[in-house]
Design a protein around this motif. Structure first.
Motif, PDB file in Angstrom:
ATOM      1  N   UNK A   1       0.837  -1.213   0.000  1.00 18.21           N
ATOM      2  CA  UNK A   1       0.000   0.000   0.000  1.00 18.21           C
ATOM      3  C   UNK A   1       0.871   1.262   0.000  1.00 18.21           C
ATOM      4  N   UNK A   2       1.939   1.214   0.792  1.00 18.47           N
ATOM      5  CA  UNK A   2       2.846   2.379   0.830  1.00 18.47           C
ATOM      6  C   UNK A   2       3.387   2.649  -0.575  1.00 18.47           C
ATOM      7  N   UNK A   3       3.779   1.558  -1.288  1.00 23.04           N
ATOM      8  CA  UNK A   3       4.365   1.739  -2.624  1.00 23.04           C
ATOM      9  C   UNK A   3       3.385   2.404  -3.572  1.00 23.04           C
ATOM     10  N   UNK A   4       2.070   2.251  -3.293  1.00 23.86           N
ATOM     11  CA  UNK A   4       1.074   2.819  -4.207  1.00 23.86           C
ATOM     12  C   UNK A   4       0.582   4.196  -3.775  1.00 23.86           C
ATOM     13  N   UNK A   5       0.701   4.560  -2.493  1.00 23.46           N
ATOM     14  CA  UNK A   5       0.022   5.786  -2.041  1.00 23.46           C
ATOM     15  C   UNK A   5       0.892   6.794  -1.289  1.00 23.46           C
ATOM     16  N   UNK A   6       2.069   6.379  -0.812  1.00 26.91           N
ATOM     17  CA  UNK A   6       2.858   7.300   0.033  1.00 26.91           C
ATOM     18  C   UNK A   6       3.855   8.048  -0.837  1.00 26.91           C
TER      19      UNK A   6
ATOM     20  N   UNK B   1      12.410  -0.656  -2.334  1.00 29.59           N
ATOM     21  CA  UNK B   1      12.610   0.632  -3.021  1.00 29.59           C
ATOM     22  C   UNK B   1      14.073   0.839  -3.395  1.00 29.59           C
ATOM     23  N   UNK B   2      14.976   0.488  -2.468  1.00 32.90           N
ATOM     24  CA  UNK B   2      16.389   0.835  -2.708  1.00 32.90           C
ATOM     25  C   UNK B   2      17.202  -0.375  -3.167  1.00 32.90           C
ATOM     26  N   UNK B   3      17.039  -1.511  -2.480  1.00 31.09           N
ATOM     27  CA  UNK B   3      17.898  -2.658  -2.795  1.00 31.09           C
ATOM     28  C   UNK B   3      17.467  -3.334  -4.093  1.00 31.09           C
ATOM     29  N   UNK B   4      16.187  -3.771  -4.140  1.00 30.55           N
ATOM     30  CA  UNK B   4      15.744  -4.536  -5.318  1.00 30.55           C
ATOM     31  C   UNK B   4      15.102  -3.652  -6.385  1.00 30.55           C
ATOM     32  N   UNK B   5      14.702  -2.444  -5.994  1.00 29.89           N
ATOM     33  CA  UNK B   5      14.112  -1.478  -6.949  1.00 29.89           C
ATOM     34  C   UNK B   5      12.998  -2.115  -7.775  1.00 29.89           C
ATOM     35  N   UNK B   6      12.019  -2.682  -7.080  1.00 31.32           N
ATOM     36  CA  UNK B   6      10.973  -3.419  -7.798  1.00 31.32           C
ATOM     37  C   UNK B   6       9.756  -2.538  -8.098  1.00 31.32           C
ATOM     38  N   UNK B   7       9.960  -1.257  -8.385  1.00 34.05           N
ATOM     39  CA  UNK B   7       8.791  -0.449  -8.740  1.00 34.05           C
ATOM     40  C   UNK B   7       9.178   0.609  -9.760  1.00 34.05           C
ATOM     41  N   UNK B   8       8.181   1.224 -10.438  1.00 32.60           N
ATOM     42  CA  UNK B   8       8.507   2.142 -11.532  1.00 32.60           C
ATOM     43  C   UNK B   8       9.370   3.319 -11.057  1.00 32.60           C
ATOM     44  N   UNK B   9      10.114   3.867 -12.013  1.00 32.89           N
ATOM     45  CA  UNK B   9      11.130   4.869 -11.648  1.00 32.89           C
ATOM     46  C   UNK B   9      10.557   6.051 -10.872  1.00 32.89           C
ATOM     47  N   UNK B  10       9.447   6.598 -11.343  1.00 35.09           N
ATOM     48  CA  UNK B  10       8.976   7.820 -10.673  1.00 35.09           C
ATOM     49  C   UNK B  10       8.523   7.516  -9.251  1.00 35.09           C
ATOM     50  N   UNK B  11       7.797   6.398  -9.077  1.00 35.47           N
ATOM     51  CA  UNK B  11       7.375   6.034  -7.712  1.00 35.47           C
ATOM     52  C   UNK B  11       8.602   5.797  -6.833  1.00 35.47           C
ATOM     53  N   UNK B  12       9.588   5.130  -7.397  1.00 38.90           N
ATOM     54  CA  UNK B  12      10.784   4.838  -6.601  1.00 38.90           C
ATOM     55  C   UNK B  12      11.443   6.130  -6.140  1.00 38.90           C
ATOM     56  N   UNK B  13      11.520   7.074  -7.114  1.00 33.26           N
ATOM     57  CA  UNK B  13      12.173   8.340  -6.784  1.00 33.26           C
ATOM     58  C   UNK B  13      11.397   9.088  -5.699  1.00 33.26           C
ATOM     59  N   UNK B  14      10.066   9.125  -5.863  1.00 34.94           N
ATOM     60  CA  UNK B  14       9.228   9.822  -4.862  1.00 34.94           C
ATOM     61  C   UNK B  14       9.464   9.255  -3.473  1.00 34.94           C
ATOM     62  N   UNK B  15       9.400   7.912  -3.390  1.00 37.95           N
ATOM     63  CA  UNK B  15       9.491   7.288  -2.064  1.00 37.95           C
ATOM     64  C   UNK B  15      10.886   7.452  -1.482  1.00 37.95           C
ATOM     65  N   UNK B  16      11.909   7.244  -2.344  1.00 42.89           N
ATOM     66  CA  UNK B  16      13.279   7.337  -1.822  1.00 42.89           C
ATOM     67  C   UNK B  16      13.582   8.758  -1.357  1.00 42.89           C
ATOM     68  N   UNK B  17      13.119   9.749  -2.132  1.00 45.33           N
ATOM     69  CA  UNK B  17      13.391  11.134  -1.717  1.00 45.33           C
ATOM     70  C   UNK B  17      12.672  11.457  -0.411  1.00 45.33           C
ATOM     71  N   UNK B  18      11.438  10.942  -0.259  1.00 43.59           N
ATOM     72  CA  UNK B  18      10.704  11.232   0.980  1.00 43.59           C
ATOM     73  C   UNK B  18      11.352  10.508   2.156  1.00 43.59           C
ATOM     74  N   UNK B  19      11.808   9.285   1.916  1.00 41.94           N
ATOM     75  CA  UNK B  19      12.542   8.572   2.978  1.00 41.94           C
ATOM     76  C   UNK B  19      13.766   9.395   3.388  1.00 41.94           C
ATOM     77  N   UNK B  20      14.493   9.872   2.374  1.00 42.54           N
ATOM     78  CA  UNK B  20      15.724  10.624   2.663  1.00 42.54           C
ATOM     79  C   UNK B  20      15.415  11.892   3.452  1.00 42.54           C
TER      80      UNK B  20
END
Length: 1199
Positions: free
Chosen positions: A123-128, A164-183
């Protein structure tokens, strides 16, 4: 949707799941149940309420797990189509499950915890963060409820980082959004993780001694472990400042936990990841705090405690981690010291070295080997290598190496403390043996580095050890060798010591000669040692072999005292004729053969490396060899030829053409007499006479002892070996002036390079006709008529040797047999060995003839015709395992050394038909393999067992590589010479896994390549072979051909008028290659690049290529139109190369093959959310949504 409906369905599902998991169910019943469950997940509209009902605490763990799986399936595959309120309902219920829907932390099953955390992460991968801004707050609130919830929160954070970071199993933009927010939130997340760890560890420590509080303590311990695992998932990639924040509080905590048995392994993992971080040196500087007193104390006391508890797997694994931590610390020190960072050598450096040495002297061979790379880095480091503490460590390190070089610790044995540890680390003795051999080679490297810093100490230790071994009594141990009573086997205590000492002295002495100046060499000590070795007598072949290596290692001292040379020669010559029991009729064991071969190669090496030194003793050497050669049975053919090679090497030092020519004539007179005799000419040119002469048409009753034609075979072998030795070794002087003075120079090429003559030419060319006749005869042995002539005993005489098969299949040799068994057991094996070696050696002669005799060989009258009618005759019947060496040892060197003047007359007439033939042959063979993999029928398996099929398939792969390598070497820039074509099986397929491939821009055709491409039939054969091979199932060959060969060949024919069908065929071949090899990143990248090159270069002239593109499955037509119009419109500004290529790759995705595991996987689609960072104009829809129920989309997931 009524409650009855839900509970009715749930009852059915519970039954189905019970059937699936019940071991007593029949297969049919189980499959029906499985089908019912899967269809329910895919199609049922009321999955969410059913899933939630099944996940209730009252159900069994299996049923709850299935209920949670349903919910996970809904989130992964239906989320995009769910109404908003249903999403909110599901999310609230899942958070409710975490809050109070699971058993307590110690009772709950780990698979339940795992699937629950997965649902939240999906759910986080889809909405956060866009639609669920308070997610972190909610997790924080949950964690305040207690240990059970905190552990689940840890699982969620870890899983999120992994996806999000190790296996990168999601589309680029979602990955970027989540990783930047984590950071952005990392400071909060990190302090949350640290506080969780600290609080739980403190509670655990307080309560663990109180028995009444035991369960509570265990719960805190569990959370502590989870927090450490989660930290390990973040430490790897967060900014280093978080790891070193607060005076390195995290590192300090981790060091403290190293002494907490339940938590130490997790703490060591975290510490290891932190210390192994790369990045800016300035940021890594704070890591040096680990060299401080406190940290060092904790690390070392933890190591001592773990080691003191004996061999327990848990403690041993922890020790390995600690060892890695110390290694990584050493690497950080090497990186920071001497850089701009202003780092001093730590005060505790000595303490660090002592503890590191403790790991190097630990009984575990694996721990010992783990330290070697770091020792090497320390000894090489420009600042540390001058540090007195490290220099003082060298004698201790070398002392430790003396123990570590002794090959003990086989898992099946009990003769050393290492054996116990090896049983944890290695599956078998063979496994251990392979590990130990590479460990020993690594130690050799590091010892040489240590001796560069302190050459004398090493030499002194080697001398002491050598003297000790020379005076120690021989201990053969419990196992006797098959060579004879009282002799060592390779496991005997004496031999393993000798073997280790020999390796040590070899490494140390060679380094001393490289390091010290001439006048600093301890010549007297060296000569004393040499004399002791020369005077040492032994009848044990394994020990004698070590003695000979020591003679070779000490031989450089003889350059200072040439008067010792006769003694050395006498020792070596005595070993050439070594026997354990004189005049014995039994076959020699491998150990005895090895000693004799060793002595021969030592003589050759000496003559090759010190010819000036040996030259004054030439006459003595010559008479000695003549004496040995006069007795036909004393030496094997190989040994005779080795001695003759040594003489030829010395004769190169005559530097006088006439004298050397006369000597070679005399040396080869017996061979010429035998080889040119009428009987031999008859035997060599008639296959039937040949079979009879070598005895392959006989039926033999006693296959071990009886071998009437052995002498005949050995005569042929002797001639061939000798011719090869002379062709390989006879040369003109390297310096032009000396060559000119000695009469070797006969003129100059038009380019100005000198033309030399070889003193062996006249002799060898006399014998050439019969060599070609023998090759022709040998090729004809494979015709069905001749195979039928072979005697009963020898029906398989032309088959591969077992050793060759094992090498191709990658099977290890059994350890003991390497030394102890007699070499060829039966006369059939001797016959197989004879045919195999003879065939190889004939081609070695032809392969060496070009470099050796140069223009004298290339201008032999009608050479091309002669070669075509001998080496290339009856190829259809020649098996793959014989064709491979022919291409590698004959065709390739012949072509590479041939001057361009002879391309038209010799190389092209030969390669043209050969390449055409090879293409047809390989295509047919691959067709058979492809059909085989499509059929996979059981009934075909009887007459062709799997092992045979594997062998055939592997052989085709190797032959394909050999052919493609030959084509590449002939046609594309000379880099091909260094291609890896080792005599054994070509390297593993690791190369095929390299991901980014940009073909060398400079890959141009060679002169020979252009010459071949001018002839239409050859040109067609080359292009067709190169492009067809892309879809043969050999990744390595595909990648090499794609990157090195395909484009240069095609580029050559682009200026001409290619037929549209041909152009389409080239392009389709590349796409077919993608279909076959797309699953391998390296091949995929290279093939996409090639397809892109072809399309860009040829699409403007050939509209047919677009038609090919349109046939690709799932191609987006509008995207293709867009790409095409940009390509065809020269006025448009070109987009960057990478963007064009990415666009092209997206277009052809439909034909890129996927690995089997992904071919039938259901696609997960995660939608992008509104961008976090760009201001988006409010569109009509969002207004409507906002007005709908008075709150924005962001209120989606508010708690």
């Amino acid at each position: 949707m009524s409650a009855e409906q839900v509970s009715g369905l749930c009852e059915q599902l519970v039954k189905a799941v019970t059937v699936i998991m019940d071991p007593a169910s029949t297969q049919r019943y189980r499959l029906e149940a499985l089908k019912f469950c899967e269809e329910f997940k895919e199609k049922c509209p009321i999955c969410v309420p059913c899933g939630l009902k099944l996940a209730e605490k009252t159900q069994t763990a299996i049923v709850r797990h299935f209920g949670l799986q349903i919910l996970e399936h809904v989130v992964k595959f239906r989320w995009n189509n769910m109404p908003r309120l249903e999403k909110v309902y599901l999310k609230n219920n899942v958070m409710g499950l975490i809050s109070n829907g699971t058993q307590s932390i110690l009772e709950e099953e780990s698979h339940i915890k795992d699937v629950l955390s997965r649902i939240v992460v999906e759910m986080i991968k889809r909405e956060w963060p866009q639609h669920w801004p308070d997610m972190l707050k909610e997790l924080d609130t949950l964690s305040k409820q207690g240990e059970t919830q905190t552990e689940l929160v840890m699982f969620i954070l870890l899983r999120l980082a992994e996806d999000v970071v190790t296996f990168q199993t999601l589309p680029t933009q979602r990955r970027r959004d989540i990783q930047q927010t984590l950071t952005q939130n990392m400071e909060k997340i990190f302090s949350f993780l640290l506080n969780t760890l600290q609080q739980n560890v403190n509670k655990y420590r307080r309560m663990k001694t109180d028995l009444a509080q035991e369960p509570k303590a265990q719960a805190n311990c569990r959370v502590g472990i989870a927090a450490l695992n989660t930290l390990a998932g973040y430490i790897d990639w967060v900014a280093l400042s978080h790891i070193t924040a607060d005076n390195c509080k995290l590192l300090e905590m981790l060091c403290l936990l190293l002494n907490e048995p339940e938590l130490q392994l997790g703490a060591a993992e975290c510490l290891l990841i932190a210390v192994s971080r790369k990045g800016k040196l300035e940021d890594r500087k704070p890591l040096m705090v680990l060299f401080g007193d406190v940290a060092m104390h904790y690390i070392l006391s933890a190591a001592q405690t773990a080691d003191g508890e004996g061999l327990v797997e848990k403690h041993y694994v922890f020790l390995k981690r600690l060892c890695q931590v110390l290694c990584a610390l050493g690497s950080q020190l090497c990186a920071l010291l001497g850089s701009e960072c202003d780092v001093e050598t730590p005060a505790n450096f000595g303490k660090y070295l002592e503890s590191f040495l403790a790991f190097t002297t630990h009984p575990s061979q694996f721990l010992r080997s783990s330290t070697q790379i770091t020792w090497g880095a320390l000894f090489r480091h420009e600042v540390l290598s001058r540090d007195p503490l490290l220099l003082a460590m060298i004698p201790k390190y070398l002392r430790a190496s003396m123990t570590n070089l002794v090959k003990v610790g086989f898992p099946s044995k009990t003769d050393s403390p290492s054996c116990e540890y090896s049983r944890f680390d290695f599956d078998s003795d063979e496994d251990f043996n392979a590990f130990f051999n590479s460990f020993r080679a690594q130690q050799g490297e590091v010892m040489r580095m240590a001796c560069r810093l302190d050459p004398r100490t090493g030499f002194q230790m080697a001398g002491e050890w050598l003297k000790y071994q020379l005076t120690s009594p021989v201990d053969t141990g419990p196992m006797n060798s098959k060579t004879g009573e009282g002799l060592c086997s390779i496991f005997s205590p004496s031999f393993v010591q000798w073997d280790a000492m020999t390796f040590f002295s070899e490494s140390v002495i060679s380094q001393m000669f490289r390091t010290l100046d001439k006048d600093e060499i301890p010549v007297n000590d060296g000569i004393d040692l040499l004399q002791l070795v020369l005077n040492f007598e032994t009848k044990d072949p394994l020990i004698l072999s070590c003695v000979l290596t020591n003679v070779s290692a000490l031989f450089p001292f003889v350059t200072y005292r040439p008067e010792y040379l006769p003694q050395v020669l006498a020792k070596l010559f005595a070993s050439v004729t070594f026997e354990v029991i004189e005049e014995s009729k039994a076959p020699r064991t491998r150990a005895v053969k090895n000693v004799r071969r060793h002595a021969c190669s030592s003589i050759i090496k000496m003559c090759r490396d010190y010819p000036q030194l040996v030259l004054p003793n030439f006459e003595m050497l010559y008479s000695h060899v003549k004496q040995l050669l006069s007795n036909e049975l004393l030496l094997t053919q190989m040994e005779k030829c080795a001695l003759m090679e040594a003489l030829v090497l010395i004769s190169n030092q005559f530097k006088d053409y006439e004298r050397q020519k006369a000597f070679l004539e005399e040396l080869m007179a017996p061979v010429a007499g035998l080889w040119l005799s009428p009987e031999m000419q008859r035997v060599l040119s008639d296959p039937e006479a040949f079979i009879s002469y070598v005895g392959a048409d006989n039926k033999i009753t006693d296959p071990v002892l009886e071998d009437p034609s052995g002498l005949n075979r050995s005569r042929i072998s002797f001639c061939v070996y000798t011719i090869l030795g002379v062709v390989k070794r006879a040369r003109w002087p390297a310096a032009t002036e000396e060559a000119k003075a000695g009469g070797f120079l006969v003129g100059y090429m038009p380019s100005g390079s000198p033309i030399y003559r070889n003193p062996c030419t006249e002799q060898v060319l006399k014998l050439l006709d019969n060599i070609l006749a023998l090759i022709r005869t040998h090729n004809n042995l494979y015709t069905p008529e001749m195979v039928a002539r072979l005697g009963e005993t020898f029906a398989k005489a032309l088959d591969m040797l077992e050793v060759e098969k094992n090498a191709i299949l990658g099977l290890p040799q059994p350890l003991l047999e390497l030394y102890d068994s007699p070499v060829y057991k039966t006369v059939l094996e001797r016959m197989q060995g004879f045919f195999c070696t003879l065939y190889d050696n004939c081609f070695h002669i032809l392969g060496n003839a070009g470099p050796s005799m140069q223009q004298d060989f290339y201008t032999v009258e009608g050479l091309a015709t002669q070669l075509l009618s001998s080496a290339f005759i009856n190829l259809n019947n020649i098996p793959d395992y014989r064709l491979r060496p022919m291409l590698r040892v004959f065709v390739k060197p012949l072509v590479l050394s041939c001057p361009s003047e002879y391309y038209e007359t010799l190389v092209c007439p030969m390669l043209g038909p050969l390449f055409t033939y090879l293409h047809v042959r390989l295509s047919q063979k691959w067709q058979v393999i492809n059909q085989r993999s499509m059929l996979c029928e059981d009934d075909a398996a009887d007459d062709n067992p799997e092992s045979q099929e594997m062998l055939e398939e592997q052989l085709i792969r190797l032959l394909t590589r050999e052919v493609m390598d030959l084509v590449t070497v002939c046609c594309v820039s000379k880099k091909g010479v260094e291609h890896n074509t080792t005599a054994a099986v070509d390297g593993d397929d690791d190369e095929a896994m390299a991901t980014e491939v940009t073909p060398p821009a400079s890959a141009e055709l060679t002169e020979l390549g252009k010459c071949l491409m001018k002839q239409e039939d050859v040109c067609t054969a080359l292009l067709v072979t190169a492009y067809t091979s892309l879809s043969w199932k050999d990744t390595l060959s595909c990648q090499r051909t794609t990157t090195q060969l395909c484009w240069p060949l095609l580029k050559q024919v682009l200026p001409g008028n290619l037929l549209p069908d041909a152009v389409s065929w080239f392009f389709i071949s590349v796409l077919k290659g993608l279909q076959t090899h797309g699953q391998h990143d390296g091949c995929m990248a290279a093939l996409v690049h090639l397809a892109f090159q072809i399309y860009e270069a040829l699409r403007p002239r050939y509209a047919e290529l677009k038609a090919v593109m349109e046939q690709i499955p799932d191609i987006q037509r509008d995207s293709l139109e867009q790409f095409d119009s940009k390509l065809l419109n020269p006025t448009l500004q070109k987009v960057a190369d990478k963007r064009r290529k990415d666009h092209f790759k997206r277009l052809i995705t439909g034909c890129i093959g996927k690995p089997l595991g992904e071919q039938f996987r259901k696609e997960v689609h995660i939608r992008n959310l509104p961008s976090l960072f760009k201001k988006v104009k409010p569109s009509l829809e969002t207004d409507v949504l906002e007005n709908e129920d008075g709150e924005g989309l962001t209120a989606f997931f508010e708690p």
